[in-house]
Design an enzyme around this catalytic site. Structure first.
Site, mmCIF file in Angstrom:
data_model
loop_
_atom_site.group_PDB
_atom_site.id
_atom_site.type_symbol
_atom_site.label_atom_id
_atom_site.label_comp_id
_atom_site.label_asym_id
_atom_site.label_seq_id
_atom_site.Cartn_x
_atom_site.Cartn_y
_atom_site.Cartn_z
ATOM 1 N N SER A 18 0.989 -1.235 0.147
ATOM 2 C CA SER A 18 0.075 0.240 0.088
ATOM 3 C C SER A 18 0.834 1.314 0.073
ATOM 4 O O SER A 18 1.896 1.441 0.393
ATOM 5 C CB SER A 18 -0.719 -0.190 1.079
ATOM 6 O OG SER A 18 -1.470 1.134 1.346
ATOM 7 N N TYR A 76 -2.201 -1.681 10.214
ATOM 8 C CA TYR A 76 -2.300 -1.967 8.619
ATOM 9 C C TYR A 76 -0.906 -1.209 8.021
ATOM 10 O O TYR A 76 -0.119 -1.873 7.290
ATOM 11 C CB TYR A 76 -3.365 -1.334 8.084
ATOM 12 C CG TYR A 76 -3.724 -1.108 6.454
ATOM 13 C CD1 TYR A 76 -3.840 -2.715 5.857
ATOM 14 C CD2 TYR A 76 -3.283 -0.310 5.535
ATOM 15 C CE1 TYR A 76 -3.937 -2.871 4.521
ATOM 16 C CE2 TYR A 76 -3.335 -0.777 4.025
ATOM 17 C CZ TYR A 76 -3.731 -1.886 3.884
ATOM 18 O OH TYR A 76 -3.782 -1.910 2.402
#
Ligand SMILES: NC(=O)c1ccc[n+]([C@@H]2O[C@H](COP(=O)([O-])OP(=O)(O)OC[C@H]3O[C@@H](n4cnc5c(N)ncnc54)[C@H](OP(=O)(O)O)[C@@H]3O)[C@@H](O)[C@H]2O)c1
Length: 260
Positions: free
Chosen positions: A145, A160
């Site tokens: 990401s 995350y």
């Protein structure tokens, strides 16, 4: 069809929906047999049926596995190793949970996030990379990401961000370790993509996950700022099948600061 993938076999985790399903379809279109892995059988069947209906004349297998479960993961790895060679590994399955202020996150939830986002990709890689190296050719892509490039951009997403950062460092270190074997390891940051993961974030209570985080995801969606899974998958495939095909240790980033 790209000659480079004809006759190859690819394992794609998280291939039941979203970005993983689109990557699997793209790899099948490029001539690779595909093994589709996730927990939800219906979704895997849907991806498999779509690939078959598209006219791709490749082998399609599904594996229903919870990658956070040690026993299921070990059985899956045994099954994979007793089958034919696997040439391409796309570690795409992940969770964005838990979200919220770091002080509210329990260690069990934190461990679960590391289990699916870091340990599972590392375990699959440890099992499959030796076979690729022996064959002198392999492709490993770890889906990360853009948050790793902007760690402060996702307040409420500490778990995350930390898992994806760990995955990226794992990938780049492994790329160096495997340099010269014919096995490449690259990171893909897929951009802001309209998937169930994004929908799940928007559906959460802003008080629980943080109003700022919730607002960012909602406004990105409302302003039409998300791309489709197909668009994201095409970008990855153009790296894998194009001039970047032999690169290793790269970060292919399609995203920006508000991506998950
Ligand atoms: N969407 C975005 O904007 C975005 C942005 C940046 C990065 N990413 C990354 O892109 C990847 C794909 O995301 P997505 O948006 O397509 O997510 P998604 O729609 O939630 O799909 C995730 C896939 O992973 C599977 N999965 C989750 N937990 C699993 C487990 N324990 N065992 C096996 N499979 C599991 C899910 O299937 P089951 O639930 O059936 O297991 C599903 O097929 C992820 O690595 C994500 O972090 C996404």
């Amino acid at each position: 069809m790209t000659a480079g993938l004809v006759g190859k076999t690819a394992l794609i985790t998280g291939a039941g929906r979203g970005i993983g399903a689109a990557i699997a379809s793209g790899l099948a279109k490029a001539g690779a047999g595909v093994i589709l892995l996730a927990r939800t059988a219906d979704q895997l069947d849907e991806t498999a049926n779509a690939i078959r209906a598209s006219g791709s004349c490749v082998e399609v297998h599904v594996m229903t596995v919870d990658l956070t479960d040690d026993t299921q993961r070990a059985t899956a790895i045994d099954d994979l190793l007793s089958g034919g060679p696997i040439d391409v590994l796309i570690n795409n399955a992940a969770t964005v949970e838990p979200l919220g202020a770091s002080a509210t996150i329990g260690l069990k939830q934190l461990r679960q996030a590391f289990e699916i986002n870091v340990i599972a990709p590392a375990a699959l890689t440890a099992a499959l990379a030796p076979g690729m190296a022996k064959a002198g050719w392999g492709r490993i892509v770890n889906v990360s990401s853009s948050v790793v490039g902007h760690p402060g951009s996702m307040i409420g997403g500490n778990a995350y961000a930390a898992t994806k950062a760990a995955l990226e460092v794992h990938s780049r270190n492994l790329a160096a370790e495997l340099d010269g074997t014919g096995v490449t390891v690259n990171v893909y940051r897929p951009g802001g993509v309209d998937t169930a993961m994004q929908g799940w974030i928007r559906s959460q209570d802003p008080q629980r996950i943080g109003a700022g985080l919730h607002h960012r995801f909602l406004s990105r969606y409302d302003s039409g700022g998300l791309i489709t899974p197909q668009e994201s998958a095409n970008a990855l495939l153009s790296h894998l099948l194009g001039e970047d095909g032999d690169r290793t240790g790269a970060i292919w980033d399609l995203g920006d600061t508000v991506s998950t």
